[in-house]
Design a protein around this motif. Structure first.
Motif, PDB file in Angstrom:
ATOM      1  N   ALA A   1      -1.918  13.325  -8.201  1.00 24.77           N
ATOM      2  CA  ALA A   1      -2.909  14.092  -7.439  1.00 24.77           C
ATOM      3  C   ALA A   1      -3.307  15.355  -8.193  1.00 24.77           C
ATOM      4  CB  ALA A   1      -2.335  14.455  -6.069  1.00 24.77           C
TER       5      ALA A   1
ATOM      6  N   ASP B   1      -4.727  16.847  -1.883  1.00 24.50           N
ATOM      7  CA  ASP B   1      -4.850  15.444  -2.278  1.00 24.50           C
ATOM      8  C   ASP B   1      -3.474  14.765  -2.226  1.00 24.50           C
ATOM      9  OD1 ASP B   1      -6.078  13.085  -3.216  1.00 24.50           O
ATOM     10  OD2 ASP B   1      -5.706  13.626  -5.304  1.00 24.50           O
TER      11      ASP B   1
ATOM     12  N   LYS C   1      -2.430  11.641   0.357  1.00 14.37           N
ATOM     13  CA  LYS C   1      -1.896  10.351  -0.108  1.00 14.37           C
ATOM     14  C   LYS C   1      -0.526  10.057   0.505  1.00 14.37           C
ATOM     15  CE  LYS C   1      -5.276   9.090  -2.696  1.00 14.37           C
ATOM     16  NZ  LYS C   1      -6.155   8.047  -2.206  1.00 14.37           N
TER      17      LYS C   1
ATOM     18  N   SER D   1       0.820  -1.219   0.000  1.00 15.24           N
ATOM     19  CA  SER D   1       0.000   0.000   0.000  1.00 15.24           C
ATOM     20  C   SER D   1       0.855   1.270   0.000  1.00 15.24           C
ATOM     21  CB  SER D   1      -0.932  -0.009   1.217  1.00 15.24           C
ATOM     22  OG  SER D   1      -1.727   1.148   1.238  1.00 15.24           O
TER      23      SER D   1
ATOM     24  N   GLU E   1      -0.331   7.113  -6.416  1.00 17.26           N
ATOM     25  CA  GLU E   1      -1.537   7.932  -6.521  1.00 17.26           C
ATOM     26  C   GLU E   1      -1.215   9.403  -6.273  1.00 17.26           C
ATOM     27  OE1 GLU E   1      -5.307   6.800  -4.725  1.00 17.26           O
ATOM     28  OE2 GLU E   1      -4.514   4.768  -4.508  1.00 17.26           O
ATOM     29  N   ALA E   2      -0.341   9.671  -5.321  1.00 16.50           N
ATOM     30  CA  ALA E   2       0.030  11.053  -4.997  1.00 16.50           C
ATOM     31  C   ALA E   2       0.690  11.742  -6.186  1.00 16.50           C
ATOM     32  CB  ALA E   2       0.961  11.080  -3.787  1.00 16.50           C
TER      33      ALA E   2
ATOM     34  N   ILE F   1      -0.995   9.034   4.076  1.00 14.12           N
ATOM     35  CA  ILE F   1      -1.463   7.642   4.145  1.00 14.12           C
ATOM     36  C   ILE F   1      -0.289   6.694   3.895  1.00 14.12           C
ATOM     37  CG2 ILE F   1      -2.914   5.887   3.050  1.00 14.12           C
ATOM     38  CD1 ILE F   1      -4.959   8.202   2.531  1.00 14.12           C
TER      39      ILE F   1
ATOM     40  N   ASN G   1      -0.010   4.269  -2.674  1.00 14.26           N
ATOM     41  CA  ASN G   1      -0.373   5.630  -2.273  1.00 14.26           C
ATOM     42  C   ASN G   1       0.609   6.666  -2.810  1.00 14.26           C
ATOM     43  OD1 ASN G   1      -2.861   5.853  -0.465  1.00 14.26           O
ATOM     44  ND2 ASN G   1      -1.835   4.012   0.280  1.00 14.26           N
TER      45      ASN G   1
END
Length: 114
Positions: free
Chosen positions: A53, A58, A62, A42, A49-50, A65, A46
């Motif tokens: 963003a 956002d 991420k 994970s 994903e960042a 997280i 993350n």
């Protein structure tokens, strides 16, 4: 990938998947290793994903997280070591990686949360 945290977190995820396979196949450990697999992979998800963003908040969310997942992963690694599923050598090797990832993520989060 020339983003250092993206590269390191992806490479770490590969190590975690291989470690998960080892723990399941050779040590017949399925519960703790599944938790490790989830949190350890994970981190990179993350971070990835960042990178895409749409807003700074956002991105920050991420990365925060990813840091939480990294801290959880460190916990599972320590628990697997103390319960003798990981040898000292295995633990020391992978702990160096997670410590480095945590340090980078802490730096990113501190910089961006100010």
């Amino acid at each position: 990938m020339d983003n250092i945290i993206e590269t390191k977190s992806f490479d770490f995820a590969v190590r975690i998947v291989k470690l998960y396979k080892l723990l399941c196949e050779e040590k017949h450990e399925f519960v703790l290793s599944k938790q490790l697999l989830r949190s350890g992979t994970s981190i990179g998800a993350n971070v990835a994903e960042a990178q895409k963003a749409q807003t700074k908040p956002d991105f920050n969310a991420k990365m925060n997280i990813a840091l939480k997942e990294a801290n959880e992963t460190h916990y599972w690694l320590k628990l697997l070591h103390k319960t003798e599923y990981l040898t000292n050598k295995e633990f020391t090797s992978i702990e160096a990686d997670i410590d480095e990832i945590i340090a980078i993520l802490v730096s990113i989060c501190k910089k961006n949360n100010n």
